[in-house]
Scaffold this motif. Structure first.
Motif, PDB file in Angstrom:
ATOM      1  N   UNK A 259       0.872  -1.173   0.000  1.00 25.82           N
ATOM      2  CA  UNK A 259       0.000   0.000   0.000  1.00 25.82           C
ATOM      3  C   UNK A 259       0.912   1.227   0.000  1.00 25.82           C
TER       4      UNK A 259
ATOM      5  N   UNK B  82       1.636   5.226   0.078  1.00 20.58           N
ATOM      6  CA  UNK B  82       1.057   6.491   0.545  1.00 20.58           C
ATOM      7  C   UNK B  82       1.975   7.627   0.101  1.00 20.58           C
TER       8      UNK B  82
ATOM      9  N   UNK C 173       0.479  12.129   9.069  1.00 18.20           N
ATOM     10  CA  UNK C 173      -0.404  10.959   9.068  1.00 18.20           C
ATOM     11  C   UNK C 173       0.425   9.721   9.357  1.00 18.20           C
ATOM     12  N   UNK C 174       0.188   9.128  10.507  1.00 22.87           N
ATOM     13  CA  UNK C 174       0.925   7.933  10.921  1.00 22.87           C
ATOM     14  C   UNK C 174       0.174   6.708  10.405  1.00 22.87           C
ATOM     15  N   UNK C 175       0.913   5.732   9.880  1.00 24.57           N
ATOM     16  CA  UNK C 175       0.299   4.475   9.453  1.00 24.57           C
ATOM     17  C   UNK C 175       0.785   3.371  10.373  1.00 24.57           C
TER      18      UNK C 175
ATOM     19  N   UNK D 278      -1.424  -5.221   5.151  1.00 24.54           N
ATOM     20  CA  UNK D 278      -0.814  -4.241   4.260  1.00 24.54           C
ATOM     21  C   UNK D 278       0.635  -3.999   4.677  1.00 24.54           C
TER      22      UNK D 278
ATOM     23  N   UNK E 203       3.456  -0.873   4.008  1.00 24.47           N
ATOM     24  CA  UNK E 203       3.387   0.508   3.555  1.00 24.47           C
ATOM     25  C   UNK E 203       4.721   1.005   3.024  1.00 24.47           C
TER      26      UNK E 203
ATOM     27  N   UNK F 255      -3.331  12.891  11.853  1.00 24.26           N
ATOM     28  CA  UNK F 255      -4.173  11.692  11.865  1.00 24.26           C
ATOM     29  C   UNK F 255      -3.344  10.427  12.014  1.00 24.26           C
ATOM     30  N   UNK F 256      -4.049   9.335  12.259  1.00 27.43           N
ATOM     31  CA  UNK F 256      -3.442   8.015  12.307  1.00 27.43           C
ATOM     32  C   UNK F 256      -4.332   7.068  11.516  1.00 27.43           C
ATOM     33  N   UNK F 257      -3.733   6.316  10.598  1.00 27.95           N
ATOM     34  CA  UNK F 257      -4.455   5.296   9.838  1.00 27.95           C
ATOM     35  C   UNK F 257      -4.006   3.936  10.352  1.00 27.95           C
TER      36      UNK F 257
ATOM     37  N   UNK G 130      -5.050  -0.523  10.280  1.00 28.12           N
ATOM     38  CA  UNK G 130      -5.884  -1.606   9.751  1.00 28.12           C
ATOM     39  C   UNK G 130      -6.625  -2.281  10.903  1.00 28.12           C
TER      40      UNK G 130
END
Lengths: 217, 108
Positions: free
Chosen positions: A108, A110, A171-173, A179, A181, B91-93, B95
């Motif tokens: 994924x 970003x 934006x933290x993933x 997934x 990243x 923000x935080x994304x 799963x």
């Protein structure tokens, strides 16, 4: 990144003069999981399920993956809009162009822009896009990075020397499931007309994790 | 280890991008891929990723079927951490599997 204990003992005029006990070396003894790995590997070889050559080739293939592969993917996305569109829509499929098989996981991608800065962490363990970046750096697996990146990402980024403007969204993933990243960094200005090969040299592993920007020319 | 599962062995999807959801405030034992810090918080579905074998079952060498829909859910950092020091827009994304989600506001 700094270790979490930068207090007391580094300031000799401070009110806490104690010293931490030296941390014992741990690289000369095998832990539970290291012993288990050896035992399982020897059993698989002993029963003829895998050969020593196959194990060696798998290790070499993983060691051969590194930031250069990810950088090539990023540079192509910067120079080929159709590829970038495919990469953003379905990273897993797009990176097959580079011979990358994501296995049971999915890629994924970003994109960093002038309004959003993405950074990747796995709070639960060390999920990492190994198929495109190789093995993760040690700090990526540290408790410090894993716990603080979701809690105070801007402070962590600052420790990497990465200051994200206040009006840019961070934006933290958190990579918790299937997934993997990859951050597509912003293409640096002053690179108009550069070839994909020239651009790839500006893309570091850290930029693709999101703790750094692409290098500027 | 997780994996993509056949669509015909999947739980039907309850949510779609744009839906407001809350993460269940539950504390079951076992191998759980929903971190503690996000339980009980509310966000918005940003991607429906398809269905994947349930890692809570795979961890015990069970097939993990029917597969659970997996979503990427976006949270405001200030909603997760009331004293968050960064930008209010940060923000935080993350799963989250469907069985950990409820429509926002339905969580007691």
């Amino acid at each position: 990144m700094n270790e979490p204990h930068d207090h007391a003992h580094e300031h000799h005029d401070h009110a806490h003069p104690h010293r931490h006990p030296p941390r014992p070396d741990t690289d000369d003894t095998l832990g539970h999981f290291q012993i288990m790995e050896i035992a399982v590997r020897e059993l698989l070889i002993g029963k003829g399920i895998v050969s020593p050559d196959e194990v060696q080739r798998a290790i070499e293939a993983m060691d051969a993956r590194g930031e250069a592969l990810g950088a090539k993917i990023v540079a192509r996305a910067w120079t080929d809009p159709a590829f970038k569109a495919r990469l953003m829509a379905d990273g897993t499929e797009a990176v097959r162009d580079f011979g990358v098989d994501m296995g049971t996981t999915r890629l994924f991608v970003v994109e960093n822009t002038s309004t959003v800065h993405n950074v990747v962490v796995c709070t639960l363990c060390s999920c990492y896009p190994r198929m495109v970046l190789g093995l993760p750096p040690d700090w990526y697996k540290s408790r410090n990075y894993r716990s603080r990146t979701v809690r105070e990402p801007r402070a962590v980024l600052q420790e990497f020397g990465t200051v994200v403007p206040a009006d840019t969204e961070v934006r933290v993933h958190d990579s918790t499931a299937d997934m993997r990243y990859l951050v597509l960094p912003e293409r640096p200005s002053g690179t108009d007309g550069w070839s994909a090969e020239q651009l790839a040299a500006l893309v570091s592993r850290d930029a693709m994790i999101g703790v750094a920007f692409a290098r500027t020319p | 280890m997780t994996g993509r599962a056949a669509a015909n062995a999947s739980v039907p999807a309850r949510f779609k991008p744009g839906d407001a959801v809350s993460v269940r405030r539950a504390h079951p034992p076992g191998h759980i891929r929903t971190p503690w810090y996000i339980r009980g918080h509310s966000g918005t579905v940003v991607h429906a990723l398809g269905s994947f074998a349930n890692p809570e079952e795979l961890a015990y060498n069970r097939p993990g079927l029917p597969a659970q829909p997996l979503y990427r859910v976006r949270f405001r950092q200030r909603e997760i951490w009331p004293d968050y020091a960064g930008n209010a827009a940060d923000t935080l994304d993350i799963e989250i599997f469907q069985h950990w989600l409820e429509p926002a506001g339905s969580e007691r």
